[in-house]
Structures are given as structure tokens and as C-alpha cells.
Scaffold this motif. Structure first.
Motif, PDB file in Angstrom:
ATOM      1  N   HIS A  15       0.839  -1.200   0.000  1.00 43.26           N
ATOM      2  CA  HIS A  15       0.000   0.000   0.000  1.00 43.26           C
ATOM      3  C   HIS A  15       0.876   1.253   0.000  1.00 43.26           C
ATOM      4  O   HIS A  15       1.744   1.395   0.851  1.00 43.26           O
ATOM      5  CB  HIS A  15      -0.920   0.009   1.217  1.00 43.26           C
ATOM      6  N   PRO A  16       0.675   2.142  -0.984  1.00 43.70           N
ATOM      7  CA  PRO A  16      -0.184   1.987  -2.163  1.00 43.70           C
ATOM      8  C   PRO A  16       0.494   1.112  -3.214  1.00 43.70           C
ATOM      9  O   PRO A  16       1.720   1.095  -3.319  1.00 43.70           O
ATOM     10  CB  PRO A  16      -0.345   3.415  -2.656  1.00 43.70           C
ATOM     11  N   ALA A  17      -0.319   0.410  -3.986  1.00 45.40           N
ATOM     12  CA  ALA A  17       0.233  -0.467  -5.023  1.00 45.40           C
ATOM     13  C   ALA A  17       0.669   0.301  -6.258  1.00 45.40           C
ATOM     14  O   ALA A  17       1.463  -0.207  -7.048  1.00 45.40           O
ATOM     15  CB  ALA A  17      -0.792  -1.534  -5.404  1.00 45.40           C
ATOM     16  N   ASN A  18       0.161   1.533  -6.434  1.00 41.73           N
ATOM     17  CA  ASN A  18       0.537   2.379  -7.569  1.00 41.73           C
ATOM     18  C   ASN A  18       0.966   3.743  -7.046  1.00 41.73           C
ATOM     19  O   ASN A  18       0.326   4.299  -6.137  1.00 41.73           O
ATOM     20  CB  ASN A  18      -0.629   2.535  -8.553  1.00 41.73           C
ATOM     21  N   VAL A  19       2.040   4.271  -7.616  1.00 45.16           N
ATOM     22  CA  VAL A  19       2.575   5.551  -7.161  1.00 45.16           C
ATOM     23  C   VAL A  19       2.808   6.469  -8.355  1.00 45.16           C
ATOM     24  O   VAL A  19       3.066   6.017  -9.475  1.00 45.16           O
ATOM     25  CB  VAL A  19       3.897   5.369  -6.386  1.00 45.16           C
ATOM     26  N   GLN A  20       2.693   7.772  -8.098  1.00 48.07           N
ATOM     27  CA  GLN A  20       3.059   8.816  -9.045  1.00 48.07           C
ATOM     28  C   GLN A  20       3.946   9.808  -8.301  1.00 48.07           C
ATOM     29  O   GLN A  20       3.524  10.381  -7.289  1.00 48.07           O
ATOM     30  CB  GLN A  20       1.825   9.521  -9.614  1.00 48.07           C
TER      31      GLN A  20
END
Length: 280
Positions: free
Chosen positions: A159-164
């Protein structure tokens, strides 16, 4: 105006960590000898070198100045078109200052750095490492994070599985590792694992770590329990296999008591003889 300027080319492209050169042409359109000072302005000015910084021209003559752009390979060199300008200041007529403008496009590059904090986590039921991701490129980083290992010994929650991540910034991803089998007794075991950072169109970046799974009970307690169980088993076996002989002394005592209680008959004495009176 006592000066004419031209940038050749007006637009160019440069890679971060490399250089590109633009030529600035100057013509003295006045009627006196003048000296011109060239000063870069704009966001790219820290990366621009002017050679020579000043130029002296006679009336009607033309000279050139080289502008060398050398953006560093860092997040500060923002990818995309970057306008710039060169301030040309005449010494004799400073009011006639002009600023020719151009454009330099900095190409994008991607570079990331990732580290597990801490590298080794310990626990009986779970481990909770953090993955620090630094965006060292000059474009926004979009990626997904997942876990993997050689065997099927751990489960992962990320968590989080996606990052920006913006250029020059960092993000932390929390991970929870859980063993699929609990070690109740015995030695601790090292379970290597990987957290993979996946970007579109590139190979995943694997970050290695180690999860040290501990036994639920300490070794000394397991040893003590084993010794106790062994003693208990030996005691129970001895209890069921040994039959002690119990001798009672009740009967002899009863007989002895009866012997004491029963009187022994004594011989009876003959009755006394009757006395006979003598004859008179």
C-alpha cells in the motif's frame, strides 16, 4: 536601435548531461564603435555559458557569440520546451538594450532509486518493511509495486500499489509480509523476497530484502517442554508397569488379640473333705 541580432538556430534540443550550442550574431548598426555585453536570462540561465561574454564591434561590422547549453542530468533540468533569452547591453547606448529569445527542448530521462527500510525485518507472524522510491529523472514517475519470491512461502500486502512521483521527489510504499506457515518451535529461518517496481515499457526494478521468520516459542522453552514431556511419559509408564505388593498385618493382630482375650482354663481343685467328728 544601434544593434541587430539573430539566433542560429532559434530552437534546438539537448539531452540532460550533454551540450548544445546556439550562435548569436550581432551587427553594429550605429555610427560609433561600441562594446556589447551578453547576459543569459530565464530558467535556463544557470546552464548557459556565453563565449565571449563581451564583444567590440565597429560600425557596420558583424560578430558572433556562442551560447552553450549544458543542462545537468538531474530533476532540475525539466523536460520539455524551455524558452530563454539573451540580454545584449551596448556600452555606449545602454538604453538600446535588446533581448533576442529562443527555445531549448530538454529531452526526458528516467532514473529511479529504491531502497528497503530496513533491509531485514524479523517477526513470527509478519514483517513490515518500507520501500523508499526516489524519482531522480526529470519527468513524472508512474509505477506499480508488487512482491515476489522464489517459493510460495510469503504473502504480500502493498500500500499503495501504484505511485506517481514528481521529479526530484520521493514516496514511501508500506509492505506487509506474512508467512504461509508458522514456525511453532525450532530455529529461525531466512526468507529472501523481492519488491518489484514496474514502469510501462521498461524492465521491472527488483529490490531485494530478507524476512527472518522466528519460532513462536523460544528454543529454551521448547527444550524445557520436551524434557518435561519425557519425564511425564517415563513416570506414567512406570506407574502402569509397576504393581507394588501390599502385605496386610490385620489377621495376625486379630489372632494375637484373640489369643490374649481367651482365658486359659485352670484345673479345678477337689472339694474339701468333710470333717468327721471323733467318737466320744
Amino acid at each position: 536601435m544601434s544593434i541587430w541580432t539573430s539566433l542560429e538556430p532559434a530552437s534546438t534540443t539537448v539531452d540532460p548531461g550533454s551540450t548544445a550550442t546556439v550562435r548569436l550574431r550581432l551587427r553594429n548598426t550605429g555610427d560609433v564603435v561600441d562594446e556589447y555585453r551578453c547576459v543569459p536570462v530565464g530558467d535556463l540561465s544557470p546552464y548557459v555559458t556565453v563565449e565571449p561574454p563581451t564583444i567590440r564591434l565597429f560600425p557596420g561590422t558583424t560578430g558572433t557569440v556562442d551560447l552553450t547549453f549544458a543542462p545537468p542530468r538531474t530533476p532540475d533540468a525539466v523536460a520539455g520546451p524551455n524558452p530563454y533569452g539573451v540580454q545584449v547591453i551596448p556600452t555606449e547606448h545602454p538604453e538600446a538594450t535588446t533581448v533576442p529569445e529562443g527555445n531549448v527542448t530538454i529531452t526526458p530521462f528516467s532514473e529511479i532509486r529504491a531502497e528497503l527500510v530496513p533491509h531485514t525485518v524479523k517477526g513470527c507472524f509478519r514483517g513490515r518493511p518500507k520501500l523508499a522510491i526516489d524519482n531522480l529523472g526529470n519527468t513524472k514517475l508512474t509505477a506499480s509495486v508488487n512482491g515476489s519470491e522464489n517459493g510460495d512461502q510469503l504473502s504480500y500486502e502493498v500500500h499503495p500499489a501504484n505511485v506517481q512521483i514528481e521529479p526530484g521527489r520521493a514516496a514511501f510504499v508500506r509492505a506487509t509480509l506474512r508467512p504461509r506457515q508458522i514456525i511453532w518451535f525450532g530455529r529461525k529461518q531466512d526468507r529472501p523476497y523481492k519488491l518489484a517496481i514496474q514502469r510501462s515499457g521498461t524492465k521491472p526494478l527488483n529490490v531485494d530484502g530478507t524476512y527472518v521468520q522466528r519460532g513462536f516459542l523460544p528454543r529454551w522453552l521448547a527444550t524445557l517442554f520436551a524434557v518435561f514431556m519425557a519425564i511425564a511419559i517415563v513416570f506414567i509408564m512406570a506407574w502402569f508397569t509397576h504393581k507394588p505388593t501390599v502385605a496386610t498385618a490385620a489377621q495376625p493382630k486379630v489372632e494375637e488379640a484373640g489369643a490374649i482375650a481367651t482365658p486359659t482354663p485352670t484345673p479345678s481343685l477337689p472339694p474339701p473333705a468333710a470333717s468327721v467328728a471323733p467318737p466320744t
